[in-house]
Design an enzyme around this catalytic site. Structure first.
Site, PDB file in Angstrom:
ATOM      1  N   GLU A 219       0.870  -1.170   0.000  1.00 11.31           N
ATOM      2  CA  GLU A 219       0.000   0.000   0.000  1.00 11.31           C
ATOM      3  C   GLU A 219       0.907   1.218   0.000  1.00 11.31           C
ATOM      4  O   GLU A 219       1.749   1.362   0.888  1.00 11.31           O
ATOM      5  CB  GLU A 219      -0.908   0.001   1.232  1.00 11.31           C
ATOM      6  CG  GLU A 219      -1.838   1.190   1.285  1.00 11.31           C
ATOM      7  CD  GLU A 219      -2.434   1.384   2.662  1.00 11.31           C
ATOM      8  OE1 GLU A 219      -2.410   2.531   3.149  1.00 11.31           O
ATOM      9  OE2 GLU A 219      -2.921   0.389   3.246  1.00 11.31           O
TER      10      GLU A 219
ATOM     11  N   CYS B 221      -3.534   7.303   5.293  1.00  8.85           N
ATOM     12  CA  CYS B 221      -3.488   6.955   3.870  1.00  8.85           C
ATOM     13  C   CYS B 221      -4.818   7.221   3.187  1.00  8.85           C
ATOM     14  O   CYS B 221      -4.894   7.266   1.962  1.00  8.85           O
ATOM     15  CB  CYS B 221      -3.072   5.494   3.697  1.00  8.85           C
ATOM     16  SG  CYS B 221      -4.096   4.333   4.626  1.00  8.85           S
TER      17      CYS B 221
END
Length: 527
Positions: A262, A299
């Site tokens: 990620e 994020c």
């Protein structure tokens, strides 16, 4: 190094060492932690491979007991873990206490999943000697553990994605030992969380090497870990540059392995005219809170905000900026993040196409702090300015003034994101339908009339997205489906009943949900 075989990295000896830094003050914290070496990487990988031969064949209920014991150990040490994480991250004890609850909750979620059993996806297709044009064999398939897993942890979630976080928990649940590369910003937190898992493993008689923790600042350590031939998969959360480097290393191995990385996200948010007319103040309140949450170090922070290109959109941009500017400055996780954001934000705000609406404001002179920043541009300026299309990791967002009719077209130009959000109602709905159809190809999670920060740890969650948000859009790092990253399918053809895994036997001794000749059932099969 195995946690049971190593010290807690408080005795340094002749090794190089490092200390965590309090981001609120910039002061180095005690104790010092020994830098892992390449030899440590080799030992940890070898120990994980040895443990895999036992752990991968350990019954799911026994693995579940280890996970539940680990959750109990983490909760028993809550006060020390939260206090240490707060000193090392500056994220605040309230946030970190909730993050510890999330951590133990997801550990228990995986324990329940493997006890329930359907995660192996047991599928049976009985043979038919009379099938035409050829007799059909008996074929049975299930998913088995992949092998030792390397987990490279991020700075922004020291607990939920740390040494005992979701990547580690899902890998252990799958039957895979784990070697954790702890983040250098919070070595004390990593050590405490690894100790809780290690104690649970030792108490239950799990094999040594089940969990190893490598503490280091040097990029050579995660690189060497990915190169280690024993490692069969990598889980990574962090920057695009870091994730891309590990992807390239894994692809260059003699035996390439998957890297589930990620790597950040822009998380665009679109606001329709009717939604703006109906609840502009409420949207501005919620959006400002989402942008500055955790000093913007999520994020899933919304980094791009699309508003109608009219007086209401301009007024909304100003109202959002005023709310962000009114928020107190917050600490950033480390000097690297602070320095990169300061330089990037200054360059972006100075662009001719950009109008600075909020920030940077006053911050303490010591430590690593940031205040909220909002800039604005027209849609054509946005499309022609690559710097506006880059993630700014921190409390920074770009407001783009765009006619609603162009929003689907502009959305199609955006890179892959973890999330995409739409605020719409009434007359917006026909426009929003076209927009959502485009966003489905650009994001892993679509949010309606809400905000993307805060990821529910539930079965249905997908925390992933198209590249460059993630290295593979097929998998999630949150929710029970995260276990699929560390399993691989194996088919058994015409294998005698006595040699089959229990999950594939006719009697279904595990009483798990299976698909038999196209029908989903828990019942044993009888001719």
């Amino acid at each position: 190094m195995s946690n049971r075989q190593s010290n807690r990295q408080s005795a340094i000896g002749n090794r190089q060492s490092f200390r965590a830094v309090n981001p609120r003050t910039g002061e180095a914290l005690e104790p010092a932690f020994a830098e892992a070496t390449l030899e440590d990487v080799g030992r940890a990988a070898a120990a994980a491979a040895s443990a895999f031969r036992v752990w991968s064949r350990t019954a799911p209920d026994a693995r579940a007991r280890v996970l539940r014991a680990a959750a109990e150990n983490l909760e028993a040490d809550r006060e020390r873990i939260v206090a240490t994480a707060d000193l090392e991250s500056g994220l605040g004890t309230a946030r970190l206490s909730g993050e510890l609850d999330r951590t133990t909750g997801q550990i228990r979620m995986f324990a329940a999943l493997i006890e329930e059993g359907s995660f192996v996806d047991a599928t049976i297709s009985h043979g038919d000697p009379d099938a035409r044009p050829l007799p059909r064999p008996d074929v049975r398939r299930l998913r088995v553990p992949l092998g030792p897993v390397a987990v490279v942890t991020p700075s922004n979630f020291p607990l939920a994605f740390g040494a005992a976080g979701g990547d580690t928990a899902s890998a252990l649940a799958a039957g895979c030992p784990v070697v954790v590369k702890g983040h250098a910003s919070h070595p004390g937190t990593s050590a405490l969380c690894a100790a809780a898992l290690d104690a649970a493993a030792a108490e239950s008689g799990a094999p040594e090497g089940l969990l190893s923790l490598l503490q280091a600042r040097a990029t050579e350590i995660p690189a060497a870990l990915v190169r280690a031939p024993e490692v069969q998969a990598v889980a990574f959360t962090g920057s695009r540059g870091g994730g891309r480097a590990l992807l390239d290393i894994a692809a260059a191995r003699p035996q390439p392995i998957p890297v589930y990385a990620e790597m950040g996200s822009l998380n665009p948010l679109f606001i329709g005219p009717s939604a703006l007319a109906a609840r502009a103040d409420a949207i501005a309140d919620g959006l400002a809170a989402s942008i500055v949450l955790g000093t913007g170090q999520f994020c899933t922070k919304p980094g791009l905000v699309f508003v109608p290109d009219d007086h209401r959109g301009v007024a909304f941009a100003g109202a959002l900026a005023a709310r962000v500017a009114a928020r107190e400055a917050g600490p950033l996780l480390n000097a690297g993040i602070a320095g990169h954001l300061a330089g990037q934000a200054a360059r972006t705000a100075a662009l001719p196409a950009v109008q600075a609406l909020a920030g940077p404001g006053e911050t303490p002179s010591a430590g690593y702090w940031a205040s909220g920043m909002i800039v604005s541009a027209t849609v054509d300026e946005f499309l022609g300015t690559p710097a506006l299309q880059e993630e700014h990791f921190g409390p920074f967002a770009v407001v783009i003034r765009c006619p609603p009719g162009r929003m689907p077209q502009v959305a199609a130009t955006l890179e892959g994101s973890l999330t995409a959000t739409v605020h719409a109602e009434g007359e917006d709905l026909s426009w929003a339908a076209a927009l959502e159809d485009v966003l489905r190809d650009r994001a892993g999670r679509l949010v309606w009339n809400g905000y993307p920060t805060g990821v529910a740890v539930v079965d249905a969650m997908h925390h992933g997205g198209p590249y460059p948000a993630c290295s593979s859009p097929l998998f999630t790092s949150v929710g029970t489906a995260a276990i699929a990253r560390f399993l691989r399918p194996v088919a058994y053809q015409n294998v005698p009943e006595a040699l089959l895994p229990e999950a594939l036997r006719e009697s279904n001794p595990l009483r798990i949900l299976r698909r038999i000749d196209g029908r989903v059932t828990r019942a044993p099969h009888a001719d």
